[in-house]
Design an enzyme around this catalytic site. Structure first.
Site, short mmCIF file in Angstrom:
data_model
loop_
_atom_site.label_atom_id
_atom_site.label_comp_id
_atom_site.label_asym_id
_atom_site.label_seq_id
_atom_site.Cartn_x
_atom_site.Cartn_y
_atom_site.Cartn_z
N ASP A 1 -6.05 -4.58 0.58
CA ASP A 1 -7.06 -4.70 1.63
C ASP A 1 -7.69 -6.09 1.69
O ASP A 1 -8.14 -6.53 2.75
CB ASP A 1 -8.19 -3.69 1.40
N ASP B 1 -0.57 -5.12 3.07
CA ASP B 1 -1.07 -3.93 3.74
C ASP B 1 -0.39 -3.91 5.10
O ASP B 1 -0.69 -4.74 5.98
CB ASP B 1 -2.59 -3.97 3.91
N THR C 1 -5.54 1.88 9.51
CA THR C 1 -4.61 2.84 10.09
C THR C 1 -5.33 3.86 10.98
O THR C 1 -4.82 4.24 12.04
CB THR C 1 -3.81 3.57 8.99
N ILE D 1 -0.47 -1.95 7.74
CA ILE D 1 -1.46 -1.81 8.81
C ILE D 1 -2.80 -1.54 8.16
O ILE D 1 -3.05 -0.42 7.69
CB ILE D 1 -1.11 -0.69 9.81
N ASP D 2 -3.65 -2.53 8.10
CA ASP D 2 -5.00 -2.32 7.59
C ASP D 2 -5.84 -1.79 8.75
O ASP D 2 -5.95 -2.44 9.79
CB ASP D 2 -5.58 -3.63 7.06
N GLU E 1 0.81 -1.22 0.00
CA GLU E 1 0.00 0.00 0.00
C GLU E 1 0.84 1.26 0.00
O GLU E 1 0.61 2.18 -0.80
CB GLU E 1 -0.94 0.02 1.22
#
Length: 299
Positions: free
Chosen positions: A242, A110, A115, A112-113, A90
């Site tokens: 995601d 990702d 955030t 940190i999905d 990402e």
């Protein structure tokens, strides 16, 4: 005799290729689990510290120094272990503007999905690591580092939560369904109205669902469906990072993933719906107002 010999040779070649493929999946699965744990430790350490927060496309689309640090760590280790594999992340895409998915073995990350959740210490953030071959996820790991919940799956191996098998619910009726959805981080009036119209349709009689919720994390929403904690989830505006890992987790848990028009899921088309049963999704799909979005790029 030559024909029989050729058939035997082809058979053993197929067995050898299949064994190599399974060995690769197992290796990638173990690496993904290990990297998710390492990344989770970095994120957990930063969770309650003061964060450097920047906006991307809106105040609902944030990035922190931890997102960037985690992605760099994962990319570095993957390049060492699998130098021929492609990488999509990402934050790298946000910086370079390039997002191409090919048939080559590809890791989709990702860091940190969720955030915004991470920034506010809301406990629904996750490391999401997916691995695709021929543009289809075959390994997925989603680690909620706040709650220490590790969802994982590999093709043909089932899905697990902290090492224990999980399965989708048996929900078949919309009126009984616990449904997850999101407003997303891109909210021009037209898109926002379409999402509100969908929510009103699902919350009103005679189509009223049991519950509508938002977690703020696509990856974790898919995993909640996979574990039976929710019955369905849909969203417009997602990206491949995601949903790549969540897709294989849902399917290996016995669920279904689709594009919200009912077509097969395409990771690059910016939308997803998943659910526990075909019967439930057939009832849910007509209520979802379609939104045309430009796809991420794919070869």
């Amino acid at each position: 005799v030559r024909f029989v010999y050729s058939c035997v040779l082809v058979y053993y070649l197929c067995v050898a290729v299949d064994s190599l493929r399974m060995a690769l999946l197992e290796e990638c699965y173990k690496v993904a689990l290990d990297l998710a744990k390492k990344a989770g430790a970095i994120a957990q350490d930063a969770l309650h510290r003061e964060k450097q927060v920047d906006e991307k496309i809106s105040t609902a689309d944030l990035v922190t120094e931890t997102d960037i640090k985690v992605e760099k760590m994962i990319f570095s280790e993957l390049r060492q272990k699998f130098p021929t594999h492609k990488l999509i992340g990402e934050e790298t895409v946000a910086e370079e503007g390039i997002c191409k998915l090919t048939d080559e073995p590809t890791w989709i990350i990702d860091p940190i999905d969720g955030t915004s959740n991470f920034v506010h210490t809301f406990p629904f953030s996750a490391i999401s690591i997916g691995f695709t071959i021929n543009k289809k996820p075959v390994v997925g790991v989603v680690y909620n580092f706040v709650l220490d919940r590790m969802y994982a799956a590999k093709k043909g191996g089932g899905a697990t939560l902290n090492g224990k098998p999980i399965h989708v619910s048996r929900c078949t009726e919309l009126k009984d369904a616990f449904v997850l959805q999101e407003f997303g981080n891109h909210r021009p009036d037209k898109i926002l109205q379409a999402k509100v119209d969908t929510m009103i349709s699902l919350a009103s009689e005679p189509n009223q669902v049991c519950g509508l919720r938002s977690t703020g994390s696509a990856a974790l929403s898919m995993c909640l469906v996979a574990s039976g904690s929710a019955d369905a989830y849909f969203e417009y505006g997602v990206h491949c990072w995601d949903i790549a890992a969540g897709d294989i987790v849902v399917r290996e848990a016995g669920g279904i993933t689709l594009y919200p028009t009912g077509e097969p899921l395409n990771l690059m088309k910016r939308a997803v719906i998943c659910g526990s049963t075909e019967q439930l999704l057939k009832q849910l799909l007509p209520h979802i107002k379609h939104i045309d979005l430009p796809p991420d790029e794919a070869d």
